[in-house]
Design a protein around this motif. Structure first.
Motif, PDB file in Angstrom:
ATOM      1  N   MET A 216      -8.284  -7.055   0.631  1.00 43.90           N
ATOM      2  CA  MET A 216      -7.485  -6.273  -0.591  1.00 43.90           C
ATOM      3  C   MET A 216      -8.128  -4.955  -0.664  1.00 43.90           C
ATOM      4  SD  MET A 216      -5.807  -6.586  -3.279  1.00 43.90           S
ATOM      5  CE  MET A 216      -5.465  -8.142  -3.813  1.00 43.90           C
ATOM      6  N   ASN A 217      -9.178  -4.471  -0.200  1.00 41.67           N
ATOM      7  CA  ASN A 217      -9.666  -3.116  -0.584  1.00 41.67           C
ATOM      8  C   ASN A 217      -8.726  -2.044   0.206  1.00 41.67           C
ATOM      9  OD1 ASN A 217     -11.341  -0.973  -1.366  1.00 41.67           O
ATOM     10  ND2 ASN A 217     -11.992  -0.679   0.776  1.00 41.67           N
ATOM     11  N   LYS A 218      -8.347  -2.555   1.310  1.00 42.03           N
ATOM     12  CA  LYS A 218      -7.282  -1.772   1.937  1.00 42.03           C
ATOM     13  C   LYS A 218      -6.068  -1.812   1.392  1.00 42.03           C
ATOM     14  CE  LYS A 218      -9.153   0.009   4.235  1.00 42.03           C
ATOM     15  NZ  LYS A 218     -10.013   1.094   4.048  1.00 42.03           N
ATOM     16  N   GLY A 219      -5.513  -2.681   0.752  1.00 43.79           N
ATOM     17  CA  GLY A 219      -4.413  -2.791  -0.088  1.00 43.79           C
ATOM     18  C   GLY A 219      -4.522  -1.881  -1.371  1.00 43.79           C
ATOM     19  N   LEU A 220      -5.527  -1.980  -2.259  1.00 43.33           N
ATOM     20  CA  LEU A 220      -5.901  -1.254  -3.220  1.00 43.33           C
ATOM     21  C   LEU A 220      -5.445   0.530  -2.754  1.00 43.33           C
ATOM     22  CD1 LEU A 220      -8.630  -3.033  -5.227  1.00 43.33           C
ATOM     23  CD2 LEU A 220      -6.220  -3.393  -5.528  1.00 43.33           C
ATOM     24  N   GLU A 221      -6.261   0.443  -1.559  1.00 47.09           N
ATOM     25  CA  GLU A 221      -6.234   1.888  -1.273  1.00 47.09           C
ATOM     26  C   GLU A 221      -4.877   2.257  -0.804  1.00 47.09           C
ATOM     27  OE1 GLU A 221     -10.927   2.095   0.343  1.00 47.09           O
ATOM     28  OE2 GLU A 221      -9.301   2.199   1.743  1.00 47.09           O
ATOM     29  N   MET A 222      -3.900   1.483  -0.215  1.00 49.56           N
ATOM     30  CA  MET A 222      -2.610   1.944   0.067  1.00 49.56           C
ATOM     31  C   MET A 222      -1.994   2.406  -1.509  1.00 49.56           C
ATOM     32  SD  MET A 222      -1.330  -0.812   2.739  1.00 49.56           S
ATOM     33  CE  MET A 222       0.269  -0.178   3.263  1.00 49.56           C
ATOM     34  N   ILE A 223      -1.999   1.762  -2.346  1.00 48.31           N
ATOM     35  CA  ILE A 223      -1.694   2.065  -3.654  1.00 48.31           C
ATOM     36  C   ILE A 223      -2.182   3.338  -4.399  1.00 48.31           C
ATOM     37  CG2 ILE A 223      -1.031   1.316  -5.953  1.00 48.31           C
ATOM     38  CD1 ILE A 223      -1.387  -1.705  -4.949  1.00 48.31           C
ATOM     39  N   GLU A 224      -3.407   3.525  -4.009  1.00 51.42           N
ATOM     40  CA  GLU A 224      -4.403   4.635  -4.395  1.00 51.42           C
ATOM     41  C   GLU A 224      -3.729   6.025  -3.682  1.00 51.42           C
ATOM     42  OE1 GLU A 224      -8.325   4.640  -3.283  1.00 51.42           O
ATOM     43  OE2 GLU A 224      -9.078   6.413  -4.484  1.00 51.42           O
ATOM     44  N   ALA A 225      -3.420   5.765  -2.407  1.00 48.57           N
ATOM     45  CA  ALA A 225      -2.749   6.890  -1.570  1.00 48.57           C
ATOM     46  C   ALA A 225      -1.518   7.389  -2.115  1.00 48.57           C
ATOM     47  CB  ALA A 225      -3.090   6.705  -0.193  1.00 48.57           C
ATOM     48  N   PHE A 229      -1.375  11.089  -3.292  1.00 41.90           N
ATOM     49  CA  PHE A 229      -0.581  12.037  -2.612  1.00 41.90           C
ATOM     50  C   PHE A 229       0.886  12.106  -2.829  1.00 41.90           C
ATOM     51  CE2 PHE A 229      -4.565  10.757  -0.489  1.00 41.90           C
ATOM     52  CZ  PHE A 229      -5.180  11.802  -0.803  1.00 41.90           C
ATOM     53  N   GLY A 230       1.310  11.292  -3.673  1.00 36.70           N
ATOM     54  CA  GLY A 230       2.778  11.395  -3.838  1.00 36.70           C
ATOM     55  C   GLY A 230       3.717  10.869  -2.731  1.00 36.70           C
ATOM     56  N   LEU A 231       3.181   9.760  -2.248  1.00 32.74           N
ATOM     57  CA  LEU A 231       3.902   9.427  -1.081  1.00 32.74           C
ATOM     58  C   LEU A 231       4.732   8.003  -1.220  1.00 32.74           C
ATOM     59  CD1 LEU A 231       0.526   9.289   1.117  1.00 32.74           C
ATOM     60  CD2 LEU A 231       2.390  10.965   1.358  1.00 32.74           C
ATOM     61  N   THR A 232       5.884   8.089  -0.415  1.00 39.89           N
ATOM     62  CA  THR A 232       6.592   6.633  -0.315  1.00 39.89           C
ATOM     63  C   THR A 232       5.604   5.794   0.263  1.00 39.89           C
ATOM     64  OG1 THR A 232       7.779   7.095   1.682  1.00 39.89           O
ATOM     65  CG2 THR A 232       8.703   8.173  -0.167  1.00 39.89           C
ATOM     66  N   ASP A 233       6.262   4.325   0.051  1.00 42.62           N
ATOM     67  CA  ASP A 233       5.498   3.088   0.543  1.00 42.62           C
ATOM     68  C   ASP A 233       5.413   3.284   2.166  1.00 42.62           C
ATOM     69  OD1 ASP A 233       5.553   2.595  -2.097  1.00 42.62           O
ATOM     70  OD2 ASP A 233       6.591   0.638  -1.676  1.00 42.62           O
ATOM     71  N   GLU A 234       6.613   3.754   2.608  1.00 42.11           N
ATOM     72  CA  GLU A 234       6.838   3.706   4.245  1.00 42.11           C
ATOM     73  C   GLU A 234       5.899   4.795   4.752  1.00 42.11           C
ATOM     74  OE1 GLU A 234       9.377   3.864   1.940  1.00 42.11           O
ATOM     75  OE2 GLU A 234       9.805   1.790   2.154  1.00 42.11           O
ATOM     76  N   GLN A 235       5.294   5.869   4.032  1.00 41.26           N
ATOM     77  CA  GLN A 235       4.767   6.750   4.653  1.00 41.26           C
ATOM     78  C   GLN A 235       3.164   6.372   4.626  1.00 41.26           C
ATOM     79  OE1 GLN A 235       5.781  10.035   1.811  1.00 41.26           O
ATOM     80  NE2 GLN A 235       5.958  11.195   3.610  1.00 41.26           N
ATOM     81  N   ILE A 236       2.711   5.168   4.138  1.00 43.54           N
ATOM     82  CA  ILE A 236       1.494   4.687   4.291  1.00 43.54           C
ATOM     83  C   ILE A 236       1.323   3.566   5.102  1.00 43.54           C
ATOM     84  CG2 ILE A 236      -0.428   3.936   2.869  1.00 43.54           C
ATOM     85  CD1 ILE A 236       1.242   4.745   0.548  1.00 43.54           C
ATOM     86  N   GLU A 237       0.246   3.680   6.090  1.00 43.21           N
ATOM     87  CA  GLU A 237       0.126   2.689   7.281  1.00 43.21           C
ATOM     88  C   GLU A 237      -1.453   2.424   7.415  1.00 43.21           C
ATOM     89  OE1 GLU A 237       1.312   3.609  11.128  1.00 43.21           O
ATOM     90  OE2 GLU A 237       3.320   3.761  10.722  1.00 43.21           O
ATOM     91  N   VAL A 238      -1.748   1.334   7.790  1.00 43.53           N
ATOM     92  CA  VAL A 238      -3.203   0.956   7.828  1.00 43.53           C
ATOM     93  C   VAL A 238      -3.456   0.372   9.338  1.00 43.53           C
ATOM     94  CG1 VAL A 238      -4.984  -0.913   7.413  1.00 43.53           C
ATOM     95  CG2 VAL A 238      -3.360   0.251   5.471  1.00 43.53           C
ATOM     96  N   VAL A 239      -4.790   1.028   9.775  1.00 45.63           N
ATOM     97  CA  VAL A 239      -4.878   0.562  11.196  1.00 45.63           C
ATOM     98  C   VAL A 239      -6.618   0.264  11.095  1.00 45.63           C
ATOM     99  CG1 VAL A 239      -5.694   3.071  12.126  1.00 45.63           C
ATOM    100  CG2 VAL A 239      -4.957   1.113  13.524  1.00 45.63           C
ATOM    101  N   ILE A 240      -6.718  -0.873  11.694  1.00 48.25           N
ATOM    102  CA  ILE A 240      -8.170  -1.428  11.765  1.00 48.25           C
ATOM    103  C   ILE A 240      -8.929  -0.387  12.822  1.00 48.25           C
ATOM    104  CG2 ILE A 240      -9.649  -3.231  12.390  1.00 48.25           C
ATOM    105  CD1 ILE A 240      -7.883  -4.124  10.073  1.00 48.25           C
ATOM    106  N   GLN A 309      -1.179  -8.348   2.602  1.00 45.48           N
ATOM    107  CA  GLN A 309       0.302  -8.309   2.506  1.00 45.48           C
ATOM    108  C   GLN A 309       0.367  -8.487   0.868  1.00 45.48           C
ATOM    109  OE1 GLN A 309       2.520  -8.454   5.177  1.00 45.48           O
ATOM    110  NE2 GLN A 309       3.786  -8.187   3.445  1.00 45.48           N
ATOM    111  N   LEU A 310      -0.153  -8.912   0.228  1.00 49.69           N
ATOM    112  CA  LEU A 310       0.198  -9.058  -1.134  1.00 49.69           C
ATOM    113  C   LEU A 310       0.139  -7.713  -1.940  1.00 49.69           C
ATOM    114  CD1 LEU A 310      -2.057 -12.602  -2.150  1.00 49.69           C
ATOM    115  CD2 LEU A 310       0.540 -12.275  -2.217  1.00 49.69           C
ATOM    116  N   ALA A 311      -1.041  -7.105  -1.715  1.00 47.14           N
ATOM    117  CA  ALA A 311      -0.897  -5.732  -2.271  1.00 47.14           C
ATOM    118  C   ALA A 311       0.033  -4.754  -1.738  1.00 47.14           C
ATOM    119  CB  ALA A 311      -2.341  -4.997  -1.701  1.00 47.14           C
ATOM    120  N   MET A 312       0.696  -5.077  -0.249  1.00 50.60           N
ATOM    121  CA  MET A 312       2.075  -4.118  -0.268  1.00 50.60           C
ATOM    122  C   MET A 312       3.094  -4.674  -0.744  1.00 50.60           C
ATOM    123  SD  MET A 312       1.330  -3.395   4.015  1.00 50.60           S
ATOM    124  CE  MET A 312       0.648  -4.857   4.715  1.00 50.60           C
ATOM    125  N   ASP A 313       3.151  -6.029  -0.925  1.00 47.70           N
ATOM    126  CA  ASP A 313       4.264  -6.361  -1.716  1.00 47.70           C
ATOM    127  C   ASP A 313       4.308  -6.065  -3.249  1.00 47.70           C
ATOM    128  OD1 ASP A 313       4.950  -7.656   0.718  1.00 47.70           O
ATOM    129  OD2 ASP A 313       4.258  -9.754   0.066  1.00 47.70           O
TER     130      ASP A 313
END
Ligand code: NDP
Ligand code: MG
Length: 388
Positions: A216-225, A229-240, A309-313
């Motif tokens: 969930m932390n990474k999901g929260l961080e996608m939303i934070e980013a 930084f004023g990004l669209t959802d498509e501009q944010i990716e996660v890699v382990i 996935q829930l955070a991305m949704d």
């Protein structure tokens, strides 16, 4: 250079104590003007003895009584509650607010500081998850810089120095994968908080440690980013990236990638936020390639770690959905810490909350406050029905 006078909110937490270590290491640069704590009166009193702040705010009543009594003959003023927190951050004697409270509880004090035109060092990611659009708009209107403390966002912020925002193709947030990287549901169904709290690379507060274990932390961080930084959802990716050496990357429109690297040590992004735009020499341990022969990368398993996935949704859905996600998550994480819900059941409850709490497309701050309340009540009720 005049000393920067800090309000450190959440001074007794993992971020707060590390920020105070930095203050102690650089007495000519910083003064701890205001400290806040919730329940940990003893630690706050030690901090007061060491740093002699002008004022402290305690948000839990019992702890407040203890601190007030102990400081009755001291020069440090003692205040109680959320309203006091919202007030002290606006004082003229505050130059910078380090928002290190955990969860939704940090939202209003951060907003209050922004409205008083105080530069913010933002650790409290939940503020942007709950009300990112409103918080960033307030910051823009008041000309307030929000400097990220979260290591990934600090990395992106550093990569963006000297760049135009329009040159960003995408950002890539790295995630360690947490203590359960590679594990499958048949294993996760039985894990308890003692396993989940053992993060391989970082020592952090309980809530973010559980969030790291569920992703969930990474999901929260996608939303934070997205908001920072004023990004669209498509501009944010996660890699382990299990070694947590690359803290995140920016890919630019010409295909070039910039990354920020370092040992996993939160003191670095905390100090950077506190000294920005300067860099200040320190004695923190240094990264060495001799100790890391390999840096590795893999895709996150969002089927197993459904919270990501829930955070991305929720991010795609927008409106008050991220606020619902956050409130439900805070309730289930607390329940997990108290052994009242299973690891995998947490995702089921968050999903249910998103489906059932009524959706608002363009929520006002008041509506988000209501959404937070409604979600907490709903999730508590569903929790009570659980067979665990
Ligand atoms: P901790 O749990 O260690 O500390 C939380 C702080 O907030 C404590 O000072 C606590 O007081 C205070 N607090 C708790 N509840 C309330 C409340 N209801 N009202 C006011 N204050 C409250 O958390 P962390 O330091 O780990 O995390 C803080 C924030 O920073 C989180 O948003 C987290 O996501 C973010 N962050 C943390 C990182 C880390 O390495 N720790 C890394 C990146 C981001 P007390 O202890 O006195 O009860
Ligand atoms: Mg982070």
């Amino acid at each position: 250079m005049a000393k920067k006078r800090l309000a450190i909110l959440g001074a007794t937490g993992s971020i707060g104590t590390q920020a105070l270590d930095i203050v102690a290491a650089h007495p000519s640069l910083f003064r701890a003007e205001i400290l806040s704590a919730h329940a940990n009166a003893d630690l706050l009193l030690q901090q007061v003895a060491q740093h002699q702040p002008n004022a402290v705010v305690v948000t839990q009543e019992q702890a407040y009584e203890k601190v007030k009594k102990a400081l009755s003959n001291s020069d440090t003023k003692v205040f109680y509650g959320q309203d006091a927190l919202n007030d002290v951050v606006t004082w003229d004697s505050v130059d910078f607010v380090l928002a290190g409270i955990v969860g939704y509880a940090g939202l209003h004090s951060t907003l209050s500081a922004i409205r008083a035109r105080k530069p913010i060092g933002l650790a409290n990611k939940e503020t942007l998850v709950v009300a990112g659009s409103i918080v960033m708009e307030e910051a823009r209107c008041h000309g307030v810089p929000i400097i990220p403390v979260d290591s990934e966002h600090s990395a992106i912020f550093q990569c963006l120095m000297g760049e135009e925002m329009s040159s960003i193709e995408k950002v890539i947030l790295t995630a360690s994968g947490g203590p359960f990287l590679g594990k499958k549901p048949n294993f996760l169904v039985n894990v308890k908080k003692s396993h989940a709290l053992q993060h391989p690379n970082w020592t952090m507060g309980a809530k973010i440690s559980i969030d790291s274990a569920t992703l969930m932390n990474k999901g929260l961080e996608m939303i934070e980013a997205k908001w920072l930084f004023g990004l669209t959802d498509e501009q944010i990716e996660v890699v382990i990236h299990p070694q947590s050496i690359i803290h995140s990357l920016v890919q630019f429109t010409d295909g070039s990638l910039k990354a920020q690297l370092g040992l996993p040590d939160m003191k670095l992004p905390i100090q950077y936020a506190m000294t920005f735009p300067k860099r200040v020499a320190n004695e923190f341990p240094r990264f060495s390639f001799k100790e890391y022969s390999k840096l590795t990368f893999e895709q996150p398993d969002v089927k197993t770690f459904r919270n990501l996935q829930l955070a991305m949704d929720a991010m795609h859905k927008g409106g008050n959905a991220p606020c619902v996600l956050n409130a439900a998550n805070e309730i289930v994480v607390e329940a997990f810490i108290n052994n009242k819900v299973g690891f995998l059941q947490m995702s089921d409850l968050i999903e249910q909350a998103i489906l059932n709490v009524h959706f608002i497309e363009n929520p006002s701050l008041e509506e988000l406050v209501e959404t937070d309340k409604e979600t907490r009540i709903y999730t508590q009720k569903e929790l009570a029905k659980l067979d665990y």
